[in-house]
Design a protein around this motif. Structure first.
Motif, PDB file in Angstrom:
ATOM      1  N   THR A 179      33.110  21.260  19.999  1.00 44.41           N
ATOM      2  CA  THR A 179      33.693  21.583  18.695  1.00 44.41           C
ATOM      3  C   THR A 179      33.169  22.927  18.210  1.00 44.41           C
ATOM      4  O   THR A 179      31.960  23.196  18.277  1.00 44.41           O
ATOM      5  N   ALA A 180      34.075  23.738  17.734  1.00 45.88           N
ATOM      6  CA  ALA A 180      33.719  25.031  17.146  1.00 45.88           C
ATOM      7  C   ALA A 180      34.101  25.019  15.665  1.00 45.88           C
ATOM      8  O   ALA A 180      35.086  24.390  15.268  1.00 45.88           O
ATOM      9  N   THR A 181      33.304  25.700  14.868  1.00 45.41           N
ATOM     10  CA  THR A 181      33.589  25.837  13.435  1.00 45.41           C
ATOM     11  C   THR A 181      33.671  27.310  13.087  1.00 45.41           C
ATOM     12  O   THR A 181      32.832  28.109  13.512  1.00 45.41           O
ATOM     13  N   LEU A 182      34.683  27.659  12.347  1.00 50.05           N
ATOM     14  CA  LEU A 182      34.778  29.033  11.852  1.00 50.05           C
ATOM     15  C   LEU A 182      35.232  29.004  10.403  1.00 50.05           C
ATOM     16  O   LEU A 182      35.792  28.014   9.917  1.00 50.05           O
ATOM     17  N   TYR A 183      34.971  30.099   9.713  1.00 50.67           N
ATOM     18  CA  TYR A 183      35.242  30.187   8.276  1.00 50.67           C
ATOM     19  C   TYR A 183      36.129  31.398   8.000  1.00 50.67           C
ATOM     20  O   TYR A 183      35.935  32.467   8.583  1.00 50.67           O
TER      21      TYR A 183
END
Length: 232
Positions: free
Chosen positions: A118-122
């Motif tokens: 899982t990757a998270t970006l904003y």
């Protein structure tokens, strides 16, 4: 009887002189006034000016910008139009994408749910933007480096913006973009995206083994547009 001739003579002489003098003064005054009016109408000019240049530095397009971050703290711009005046939403426009360090991304096992990553970006509407931003689509693009299409097409992606989720989509489905919740955000506001990547079983040991050593280099892209409506 006194002789009044010498006494009254001055009266007879002086009275007309006073009147002539008065008449002469009135005449000069009238001529002077007429002359002044004529000169004003014929020769006097005047003009006033107001600079229509905002704060004094001329006209300019209002600033509006969305930015991306790997941690929600350091914000960067990753695109610049390859063609001046055109949108910066093509792979060629990407100057320097942020690098998401995704643990396990290089150790996927076909059919093994435990190796999902899982990757998270904003994404934020820059705090100095002149308008709100609506985040329209989430897309996947091929990176400029070589990508093995067999692995690219085998991968499945689940994408969420915290309000809407699209699950188990292929690269082909995401290459044209998904709308998610299309949030409208005010300057300075942030939306968090999560992307879960999995590698389903390909149906046989031979097909699974064929993916070993392959690499897929992909870019996540979020398209936004400025809006007039206030964020709620």
């Amino acid at each position: 009887m006194p002789d009044n001739t010498t006494q009254t003579s001055p009266v007879i002489i002086e009275e007309p002189r006073r009147r002539r003098r008065a008449a002469a003064f009135l005449g000069i005054g009238a001529l002077g006034a007429m002359a002044l009016i004529g000169v004003t109408m014929a020769s006097f000019t005047d003009a006033e000016y107001a600079a229509l240049n905002g704060s004094g530095d001329g006209y300019a397009v209002a600033a509006w910008n969305i930015q991306i971050s790997a941690d929600g703290n350091a914000w960067v711009d990753t695109t610049s139009p390859s063609t001046p005046g055109q949108p910066d939403n093509l792979p060629i426009d990407v100057q320097a994408p942020i690098d998401l360090a995704i643990a396990g991304a290089d150790a996927l096992v076909p059919g093994d749910a435990a190796t999902n990553v899982t990757a998270t970006l904003y994404v934020r509407n820059e705090d100095t933007s002149a308008r709100n931003a609506q985040l329209l689509k989430f897309r996947l693009l091929e990176d400029s480096t070589a990508t093995d299409t067999a692995l690219r097409d085998a991968l499945r992606f689940t994408v969420s913006d915290g309000q809407s989720t699209f699950a188990s989509l292929s690269y082909s489905a995401l290459s044209t973009g998904v709308a998610l919740s299309q949030p409208v955000i005010a300057p300075g506001s942030v939306v968090t995206y999560t992307i879960t990547v999995s590698l389903p079983d390909q149906g046989s040991a031979t097909q699974n083994a064929a993916l070993q050593g392959l690499r897929a280099n992909l870019l996540a892209a979020i398209d936004g547009v400025s809006t007039v409506a206030a964020a709620t």
